[in-house]
Design an enzyme around this catalytic site. Structure first.
Site, short mmCIF file in Angstrom:
data_model
loop_
_atom_site.label_atom_id
_atom_site.label_comp_id
_atom_site.label_asym_id
_atom_site.label_seq_id
_atom_site.Cartn_x
_atom_site.Cartn_y
_atom_site.Cartn_z
CG HIS A 125 -16.54 9.01 5.21
ND1 HIS A 125 -16.14 9.43 3.96
CD2 HIS A 125 -15.85 9.78 6.09
CE1 HIS A 125 -15.27 10.41 4.10
NE2 HIS A 125 -15.06 10.64 5.37
NE ARG A 165 -17.52 13.42 9.84
CZ ARG A 165 -16.31 13.24 9.30
NH1 ARG A 165 -15.73 12.07 9.36
NH2 ARG A 165 -15.69 14.23 8.71
N GLY A 218 0.83 -1.20 0.00
CA GLY A 218 0.00 0.00 0.00
C GLY A 218 0.87 1.25 0.00
NE ARG A 245 -11.56 8.95 10.07
CZ ARG A 245 -11.88 10.06 9.39
NH1 ARG A 245 -11.41 11.23 9.80
NH2 ARG A 245 -12.66 10.00 8.34
CD GLU A 265 -10.10 3.66 6.36
OE1 GLU A 265 -9.60 4.40 5.51
OE2 GLU A 265 -11.28 3.29 6.33
#
Lengths: 640, 262
Positions: free
Chosen positions: A403, A332, A41, A437, A427
């Site tokens: 998300h 959120r 990654g 988060r 992540e």
């Protein structure tokens, strides 16, 4: 049963990282070149880690499934990056950033790791500025800040609405420099499909070249996974289409524990789904909630009417009604659940009925259209591109979407998993954000892990490994892992069923969204735990993967990833079922206060659930790491 | 808006260096709100069910920022609309019954891998040659130690927005990578942190681009017209100035990088 030693250094909170730095073992400079490290990654965490380890002198191999390391999905982050610089002189400090992050995570993160994150946050901004990141500036030439949810100070640094892009290009430039100088060997379009564990230590990976189909073995002294989150298990999300969980999932199948998979973040302001063909959901920045008012019609029969024709008296500004103190700016998870509730009541707007209005009429009346354009013009443009609607004249329609994932592979204070030699960054790990988060904290974590934590902590592990003692790729473990990969590939190609891969991904997404989305309950989760294994069985008998394994075959790539999602989705529901409480992004309808707020259970549930693979068809083992809060007192979040 | 149907005339090529050809595929009953890539997803599922191999195309974020998508639609990189990437192109931009050609980029430095996918690693090689500021993690001075005038930071950001998609080079009749190189050189050259390596950077990046087979700029600006981020060709002038200055300095330095008495 896995050994979960969090290796939290002793001593007062504020001294932990400094003391740890002073006490870790070191690898001498002449020996560093004898160690080889694999980094999978190249997002913020992976690119910064690969570049920094190469600068230190380690030999690094960097693997990405993209055609270039600059494509990783960190690039899409909009808002900003937090750091405890206190450039605003508004009372910020490392401790305050630490505290806000722990509280924002609903007291389900590990204190010591969050403190480490907060402490190195200040170095990140220095590093990025030195790399030429064009952060927003004030007229005096110094750095500008904005404020973000969950904090009462302005500590967010930003580069227009493209902060992730600029930070990633900074890390990519360092990585490019080290590739150019030979310190990093880059493998593009190379997907990790298995982890090789030798004598209990991670010592290599098996990789498929996505262009030629060639399967190769790579040995190393340590393996770092920085492969991002698993939100695409829901099919529709704000993630890039290619984001996947295959690297961490295959590591899980080799013994790495998967922590808190049920902690998923659902962002309240995204553009709603328009049809079954849809591949992707697009985020509209949280900042819009500063001036936009969220509402639905009071009466279900009004939901098809033009919004302008619905009089004020017939509108329900439900967030302002339910949370008068925070109103449209409540966190959120709370805003998302409220939108779901009004849509469940049949009052959702738009063709599907799964949408709420985000209305700027009042702001335009108060400030004028130009002022609103100055603040949010680019977001209105994006909205127009996608929906062909002018949000200056008609309200935006928004709906929550998946998300981010707070869960991930279990790691200790050094970011090492329970498999020695396997490190997990960004992540892909679980440690810093608890059950929720905060905005602008994902970029901070990715770069903290890559630039400043792993370059120090990996030495402590490598110092205990003999230099130049990597196992041969001819060993039985490598052969077995390669056979495993070849087996999966040929099995997928051989089924020749009647449905394309997308069919199964969509159905999995529907199950998870319905039973393990914004609100979860026992009956629904139990239903999902019936349906997902059945769907998985159907996949393995009826999927149609065209083409061959020895050329570019995008159907085959996706089939492998969806196969893993079909297993991960089950674990997600299992974790959500056992976690008998509501916390952050995990909301269990059985556990709420009378006013609808989530109810944590700090007596029985203040722990990390780290799931351990036990073999196909067997129930995984739920290991527990207690969360001992030494420095912060757990309390109830209240936004009324 | 009503649903529409179109014919896609798509370039099919099995692999690098192999002959390719256009093949027509019907795409029926399309919701105008569907993105161009979602239309390809649907056509691909239909092909799969018919036992044919789906069309390979590059894509990832589908929100115009990763730079992976790279279709030439009716002869234009990223299609008919200005300032958007292929993934931000929607069916509503087309008419019922239209024949739409879809091709890969066609330039020697970006060879076709399969169907609509090209190999753009040449752009990475240009970056590796000099598109960076050398900083070791841990050695950076305090972020506010050097003020950067706001206008410079804004202009640098205009250039830094480049998503590395390659449309500029694909749109250019000379296959020039000048806009791409100019964006990077200008971004770093505008920041005080980028001054130490400014000359070395521009020389290395331009020479590498030349060596990879990208052509020269003849000032027709197809590049900025095709750029999904609308990066201005003014940056090419800045690149040229930097390149000439750096070349002169290099020419008049008898022993580059040597300290007297060394």
């Amino acid at each position: 049963m896995a050994q979960l030693d969090s290796r939290i250094p002793p001593g007062p909170l504020a001294d932990k990282w400094r003391n740890h730095l002073a006490s870790m073992r070191l690898v001498n400079p002449a020996n560093k070149r004898k160690y080889e490290v694999i980094v999978v990654g190249a997002g913020l965490a992976g690119a910064s880690a690969a570049a920094t380890l190469a600068e230190l002198g380690y030999r690094v191999k960097s693997f990405v499934f993209h055609d270039s390391p600059r494509r990783a999905h960190s690039i899409a982050a909009q808002g900003g990056i937090n750091a405890a610089k206190n450039f605003q002189n508004d009372g910020d400090s490392v401790h305050r950033l630490f505290y806000d992050t722990v509280k924002g995570g609903d007291y389900r993160s590990r204190e010591a790791n969050v403190q480490q994150l907060a402490e190195v946050s200040v170095n990140i901004i220095d590093q990025c500025v030195a790399l030429g990141v064009p952060f927003a500036r004030e007229y005096g030439g110094l750095l500008a800040n904005r404020s973000f949810g969950g904090a009462q100070v302005s500590r967010t640094f930003y580069a227009r609405g493209q902060t992730g892009q600029q930070l990633l290009l900074g890390a990519y430039s360092s990585l490019s420099r080290m590739i150019g100088s030979g310190g990093v060997q880059l493998f593009t379009q190379s997907e990790m499909l298995d982890l090789v564990v030798v004598d209990g230590h991670a010592k290599g990976i098996i990789v498929r070249d996505l262009v030629t189909g060639a399967i190769t073995r790579h040995a190393a002294d340590a393996v770092i996974l920085a492969t991002g989150g698993y939100g695409n298990v829901f099919n529709l999300s704000t993630y890039a289409r290619g984001s996947n969980a295959t690297a961490i999932w295959r590591a899980y199948r080799r013994g790495a524990c998967f922590a808190n998979p049920c902690y998923t973040q659902i962002h309240p302001t995204c553009i709603p789904v328009t049809g079954d063909y849809q591949s992707k959901l697009t985020l509209m920045s949280e900042s819009l909630r500063n001036d936009g008012r969220i509402w639905v019609p009071k009466k279900a029969e009004d939901r098809r009417k033009a919004p302008g024709s619905i009089p004020e008296a017939d509108r329900d500004y439900y967030l302002e009604r339910m949370y008068p103190a925070f109103g449209n700016l409540c966190p959120r998870d709370i805003a998302s659940r409220a939108a779901k509730r009004v849509c469940d009541e049949g009052r959702g707007v738009g063709e599907s009925g799964l949408g709420v209005y985000l209305d700027f009429a009042e702001a335009i009346g108060r400030l004028g259209e130009n002022a609103v354009r100055e603040r949010y013009g680019n977001l209105f443009d994006i909205y127009h591109e996608i929906t062909n609607e002018n949000a200056y004249h008609v309200p935006m329609r928004i709906f929550p979407a998946v998300h981010y994932t707070m869960g991930g592979l279990w790691v200790d204070y050094n970011l090492m998993s329970n498999v020695p030699g396997l490190f997990v960054l960004g992540e892909a790990n679980f440690s810093d954000h608890g059950a929720n988060r905060l905005g602008a904290s994902a970029l901070m974590q990715g770069l903290a892990d890559g630039y400043f934590v792993i370059p120090n902590t990996i030495g402590d592990y490598l110092a205990g490994q003999k230099p130049s003692a990597r196992p041969s790729t001819d060993s039985a473990e490598f052969r077995q892992a390669e056979d495993n990969v070849r087996g999966i590939t040929s099995r997928l190609l051989g089924i020749k069923g009647r449905e394309p891969v997308s069919h199964f991904h969509k159905r999995l997404g529907h199950i998870l969204w319905q039973y393990c989305g914004m609100a979860r309950n026992k009956a629904g989760l139990e239903k999902a735990l019936q349906e997902i294994p059945a769907l998985r069985e159907e996949f393995w008998s009826n999927v149609l993967v065209p083409g061959s394994g020895d050329t570019l075959n995008q159907s085959l790539e996706r089939a492998g990833r969806v196969a893993d999602f079909l297993e991960l989705g089950e674990l997600l529901c299992r974790d959500a079922l056992v976690r008998e409480e509501s916390c952050g992004g995990h909301f269990r309808e059985e556990h709420e206060y009378p006013d609808g707020e989530g109810k944590r259970d700090d007596v029985n549930m203040a722990h990390v659930a780290a799931w351990e693979f036990q073999g196909d068809g067997k129930v995984p083992l739920r290991n527990v790491e207690p969360l001992a809060y030494e420095f912060v007192k757990m309390s109830v979040r209240n936004y009324k | 808006m009503k649903n529409i149907s179109v014919t896609l005339r798509v370039w099919r090529q099995a692999g690098p260096g192999q002959p390719g050809r256009f093949v027509d595929y019907p795409a029926r009953d399309l919701n105008p709100a569907m993105s161009f890539l979602e239309m390809l997803d649907v056509v691909n599922d239909e092909l799969t069910l018919k036992g044919e191999e789906p069309i390979a195309f590059a894509h990832d974020c589908r929100e115009g920022i990763c730079g992976t998508c790279s279709l030439v639609i009716n002869g234009k990189p990223h299609g008919p609309r200005q300032g958007v990437a292929s993934c931000q192109t929607y069916v509503r931009s087309f008419e019922d019954g239209q024949v739409i050609t879809v091709e890969p980029y066609r330039l020697r430095p970006f060879p076709v891998v399969k169907d609509l996918v090209t190999d753009r690693s040449a752009f990475d090689k240009i970056q590796q040659a000099g598109g960076f500021i050398t900083v070791r993690a841990g050695s950076a001075p305090n972020a506010n130690a050097i003020p950067v005038p706001k206008d410079d930071a804004e202009l640098a950001m205009d250039a830094a927005q480049c998503i590395g998609c390659g449309a500029c080079a694909a749109a250019c009749k000379n296959a020039s990578a000048m806009l791409f190189v100019a964006a990077r050189v200008s971004h770093l050259g505008l920041m005080p942190q980028g001054q130490a390596e400014r000359d070395r950077r521009v020389l290395a990046m331009v020479q590498t681009a030349d060596g990879l087979g990208f052509g020269s700029c003849t000032n027709q600006y197809e590049c900025s017209a095709a750029c999904p981020k609308l990066i201005s060709h003014d940056f090419i002038a800045r690149l040229n100035r930097d390149f000439i200055k750096a070349s002169f300095k290099a020419a008049f330095r008898s022993e580059p990088n040597r300290v007297v008495g060394d």
